[in-house]
Design a protein around this motif. Structure first.
Motif, PDB file in Angstrom:
ATOM      1  N   LEU A  31       0.884  -1.172   0.000  1.00 44.97           N
ATOM      2  CA  LEU A  31       0.000   0.000   0.000  1.00 44.97           C
ATOM      3  C   LEU A  31       0.917   1.215   0.000  1.00 44.97           C
ATOM      4  O   LEU A  31       1.641   1.464   0.965  1.00 44.97           O
ATOM      5  CB  LEU A  31      -0.903   0.005   1.243  1.00 44.97           C
ATOM      6  CG  LEU A  31      -1.957  -1.104   1.314  1.00 44.97           C
ATOM      7  CD1 LEU A  31      -2.658  -1.085   2.664  1.00 44.97           C
ATOM      8  CD2 LEU A  31      -2.965  -0.957   0.186  1.00 44.97           C
ATOM      9  N   LYS A  32       0.922   1.950  -1.091  1.00 51.33           N
ATOM     10  CA  LYS A  32       1.923   3.000  -1.297  1.00 51.33           C
ATOM     11  C   LYS A  32       1.463   4.337  -0.748  1.00 51.33           C
ATOM     12  O   LYS A  32       0.272   4.593  -0.600  1.00 51.33           O
ATOM     13  CB  LYS A  32       2.247   3.118  -2.781  1.00 51.33           C
ATOM     14  CG  LYS A  32       2.781   1.820  -3.393  1.00 51.33           C
ATOM     15  CD  LYS A  32       3.192   2.012  -4.830  1.00 51.33           C
ATOM     16  CE  LYS A  32       3.623   0.686  -5.458  1.00 51.33           C
ATOM     17  NZ  LYS A  32       4.729   0.064  -4.710  1.00 51.33           N
ATOM     18  N   ALA A  33       2.454   5.181  -0.430  1.00 48.34           N
ATOM     19  CA  ALA A  33       2.169   6.527   0.064  1.00 48.34           C
ATOM     20  C   ALA A  33       1.252   7.258  -0.917  1.00 48.34           C
ATOM     21  O   ALA A  33       1.471   7.239  -2.128  1.00 48.34           O
ATOM     22  CB  ALA A  33       3.469   7.308   0.241  1.00 48.34           C
ATOM     23  N   GLY A  34       0.195   7.893  -0.372  1.00 48.42           N
ATOM     24  CA  GLY A  34      -0.764   8.616  -1.202  1.00 48.42           C
ATOM     25  C   GLY A  34      -1.905   7.770  -1.702  1.00 48.42           C
ATOM     26  O   GLY A  34      -2.864   8.297  -2.280  1.00 48.42           O
ATOM     27  N   GLU A  35      -1.843   6.459  -1.494  1.00 48.06           N
ATOM     28  CA  GLU A  35      -2.921   5.579  -1.953  1.00 48.06           C
ATOM     29  C   GLU A  35      -4.142   5.735  -1.054  1.00 48.06           C
ATOM     30  O   GLU A  35      -4.032   5.732   0.176  1.00 48.06           O
ATOM     31  CB  GLU A  35      -2.452   4.128  -1.965  1.00 48.06           C
ATOM     32  CG  GLU A  35      -3.476   3.153  -2.546  1.00 48.06           C
ATOM     33  CD  GLU A  35      -2.896   1.759  -2.744  1.00 48.06           C
ATOM     34  OE1 GLU A  35      -3.706   0.810  -2.865  1.00 48.06           O
ATOM     35  OE2 GLU A  35      -1.652   1.614  -2.781  1.00 48.06           O
ATOM     36  N   ARG A  36      -5.304   5.862  -1.676  1.00 46.27           N
ATOM     37  CA  ARG A  36      -6.541   6.070  -0.922  1.00 46.27           C
ATOM     38  C   ARG A  36      -7.060   4.736  -0.396  1.00 46.27           C
ATOM     39  O   ARG A  36      -7.088   3.721  -1.104  1.00 46.27           O
ATOM     40  CB  ARG A  36      -7.599   6.718  -1.809  1.00 46.27           C
ATOM     41  CG  ARG A  36      -8.878   7.136  -1.076  1.00 46.27           C
ATOM     42  CD  ARG A  36      -9.807   7.888  -2.032  1.00 46.27           C
ATOM     43  NE  ARG A  36     -10.983   8.388  -1.347  1.00 46.27           N
ATOM     44  CZ  ARG A  36     -12.116   7.686  -1.189  1.00 46.27           C
ATOM     45  NH1 ARG A  36     -12.206   6.466  -1.680  1.00 46.27           N
ATOM     46  NH2 ARG A  36     -13.149   8.240  -0.551  1.00 46.27           N
ATOM     47  N   LEU A  37      -7.438   4.710   0.890  1.00 46.46           N
ATOM     48  CA  LEU A  37      -7.986   3.510   1.505  1.00 46.46           C
ATOM     49  C   LEU A  37      -9.501   3.508   1.389  1.00 46.46           C
ATOM     50  O   LEU A  37     -10.134   4.572   1.309  1.00 46.46           O
ATOM     51  CB  LEU A  37      -7.584   3.455   2.983  1.00 46.46           C
ATOM     52  CG  LEU A  37      -6.076   3.376   3.262  1.00 46.46           C
ATOM     53  CD1 LEU A  37      -5.821   3.353   4.759  1.00 46.46           C
ATOM     54  CD2 LEU A  37      -5.460   2.152   2.607  1.00 46.46           C
ATOM     55  N   PRO A  38     -10.139   2.356   1.389  1.00 48.42           N
ATOM     56  CA  PRO A  38     -11.593   2.289   1.223  1.00 48.42           C
ATOM     57  C   PRO A  38     -12.318   2.891   2.426  1.00 48.42           C
ATOM     58  O   PRO A  38     -11.807   2.841   3.555  1.00 48.42           O
ATOM     59  CB  PRO A  38     -11.873   0.789   1.108  1.00 48.42           C
ATOM     60  CG  PRO A  38     -10.705   0.115   1.741  1.00 48.42           C
ATOM     61  CD  PRO A  38      -9.535   0.994   1.482  1.00 48.42           C
ATOM     62  N   PRO A  39     -13.483   3.454   2.240  1.00 44.71           N
ATOM     63  CA  PRO A  39     -14.289   3.958   3.356  1.00 44.71           C
ATOM     64  C   PRO A  39     -14.584   2.847   4.347  1.00 44.71           C
ATOM     65  O   PRO A  39     -14.672   1.665   3.982  1.00 44.71           O
ATOM     66  CB  PRO A  39     -15.570   4.460   2.687  1.00 44.71           C
ATOM     67  CG  PRO A  39     -15.187   4.683   1.254  1.00 44.71           C
ATOM     68  CD  PRO A  39     -14.154   3.658   0.941  1.00 44.71           C
ATOM     69  N   THR A  40     -14.727   3.208   5.611  1.00 46.83           N
ATOM     70  CA  THR A  40     -14.885   2.205   6.665  1.00 46.83           C
ATOM     71  C   THR A  40     -16.118   1.327   6.466  1.00 46.83           C
ATOM     72  O   THR A  40     -16.080   0.121   6.691  1.00 46.83           O
ATOM     73  CB  THR A  40     -14.964   2.889   8.039  1.00 46.83           C
ATOM     74  OG1 THR A  40     -16.031   3.849   8.021  1.00 46.83           O
ATOM     75  CG2 THR A  40     -13.663   3.580   8.377  1.00 46.83           C
TER      76      THR A  40
END
Length: 468
Positions: A31-40
């Motif tokens: 998981l790279k810097a700046g990558e958006r994570l999914p909403p909870t």
């Protein structure tokens, strides 16, 4: 989507599982810097867990700086969170899993020195521990003296006099976190680079490492079925000490007779050195009463080491040294700088356990059980291997030695035996002078049922036959 899984059969909480897997993926750069994570909400639905699980995992990652929130945009992997992985560290998590699985995959382990863990007197110990915790003075919860609780040292001095013939004042006892710490303290106390130690051969690899680590030299003396061959000690040697296991030599199993004990003491007096006596499991003697200690013959010359790991449980980490008065203060100072002191509450629990004769009752009970397990092992060996095996060193302790005709326990042989889901331990692993004991193995029986022992020896026979 972030590809992780949760396992509800594990003891690890779901929050911790999610957090740990995401943390590892961020550190590895998956998981790279700046990558958006999914909403909870979306992430929780994907994993079929409560949304609170994901929220709390995110909050922990946020608190530690792994992720960051951007107002009106979502949650992203933070900058500077990639850590190049050391290849040697990549499989640490999987190693833990393998070890756990190995314990439940039918492996029969003949490791020596492990008592019957399932028969630890939990209720008695637990009740005493509860009373100690409730009734003890509040000062017990603070720092304590390095030599250990006076209550335990008083009880222990009386117990050792009564059962092992050890002559000492409570002030000569230093409580340790197991025998290994006691051995390490002796090494620090008595050894410098270039010093020499006269030592039994074979003897455990652990002890060899501890005594050689200060840069000292090991001078091995062979053992036979009566322990160290004291007549082979050169009279011109000036060692720092002589190390022996006189009541039950490890691993061969001999008991040092009085003539050799006297020879040993006379040598120590002439060369002005100490004798270190490791009395690791002599309480469990199956022929006659326990052998009296060597320390009782010359308390000013012998350092006595004892442990409760073999009698009760290795988890307690409780042992002790009985020292000549001249060494006590130096040892207390070393103990202080090693770990301050051994756990106080367990010391007090043990003191009550001994004082109320619970320890002696437990030993009496376990001797009967271990004797049955020992007999099961001997009968199984004799039945499966007939006249091709010789058994010795079985009068005391939690292991015996099996010597096989025309068998060499090489690395290749051990691998074949391991494939039959059985672990055995060659004597040769513990030798200093190699080549003498290649056909002998150490078989511990303390933590195995009679059924497991019989099955294990059948597997050993199958493994050896496969090699033919």
């Amino acid at each position: 989507m972030v590809w992780i899984t949760v396992d509800r059969s594990l003891d690890i909480p779901l929050i911790r599982q999610v957090y740990e897997q995401m943390r590892q993926r961020i550190l590895r750069g998956e998981l790279k810097a700046g990558e958006r994570l999914p909403p909870t909400r979306e992430f929780a639905a994907e994993l079929e867990v409560s949304r609170n699980v994901i929220i709390e995992a995110y909050e922990q990652l946020f608190a530690e700086g792994y992720i960051e929130g951007r107002q009106g945009s979502g949650t992203y992997v933070a900058e500077g969170t990639y850590l190049r992985q050391d290849p040697s560290q990549e499989n640490l998590f999987s190693i833990e899993k393998v070890n756990i699985e190995e314990k439940s995959n039918g492996m029969i382990d003949f490791r020596s020195g492990i008592p019957a863990l399932e028969l630890f007197p939990r209720n008695i110990w637990g009740n005493i521990a509860k009373k100690v915790c409730i009734n003890t003075n509040h000062s017990t919860f603070g720092y304590d003296s390095p030599e250990g609780k006076l209550e335990l040292r008083h009880v222990l001095s009386r117990y050792l006099r009564r059962t092992r013939g050890v002559h000492c004042h409570p002030d000569q006892i230093v409580i340790t976190s197991g025998a290994t710490q006691g051995l390490s303290l002796i090494a620090k106390l008595l050894l410098s680079p270039g010093d020499e130690v006269i030592i039994e051969d074979p003897i455990t690899q652990e002890i060899q490492t501890i005594f050689s680590s200060p840069g000292s030299l090991l001078y091995p003396i062979p053992v036979d079925h009566n322990g160290m061959r004291t007549e082979l000690i050169p009279h011109d040697k000036k060692p720092s000490f002589v190390f022996v296991t006189p009541s039950h030599q490890f691993p061969i199993g001999g008991t040092l007779p009085i003539q050799r004990r006297i020879q040993l003491i006379q040598f120590a007096r002439q060369s002005n050195c100490y004798i270190v006596e490791d009395d690791y499991d002599s309480e469990f003697r199956y022929k006659g009463s326990p052998i009296s200690s060597l320390q009782g013959l010359d308390p000013s010359r012998v350092i006595y080491i004892g442990t409760f790991s073999k009698i009760l449980s290795p988890a307690l980490r409780l042992g002790y040294l009985v020292l000549p008065p001249s060494l006590v203060e130096k040892c207390k100072n070393l103990k202080w700088f090693t770990d301050l002191h051994t756990t106080s509450l367990e010391q007090l629990t043990l003191a009550h356990f001994i004082e109320e004769r619970c320890l002696e009752h437990h030993i009496s009970k376990m001797k009967k059980i271990y004797k049955k397990r020992r007999e099961a092992l001997k009968q199984s060996l004799n039945f499966e291997f007939r006249n091709k095996v010789k058994i010795f060193g079985d009068s005391t302790g939690l292991h015996l030695i099996a010597s096989f005709d025309n068998v060499i326990f090489s690395e290749q042989m051990l691998q074949k035996i391991d494939q039959h889901k059985i672990k055995i331990y060659p004597v040769e692993l513990h030798t200093i002078q190699k080549g003498v004991h290649k056909n002998k193995i150490i078989l511990g029986y303390g933590n195995l049922s009679e059924k497991e022992i019989e099955e294990g020896i059948q597997r050993l026979k199958d493994a050896l036959l496969t090699d033919e």
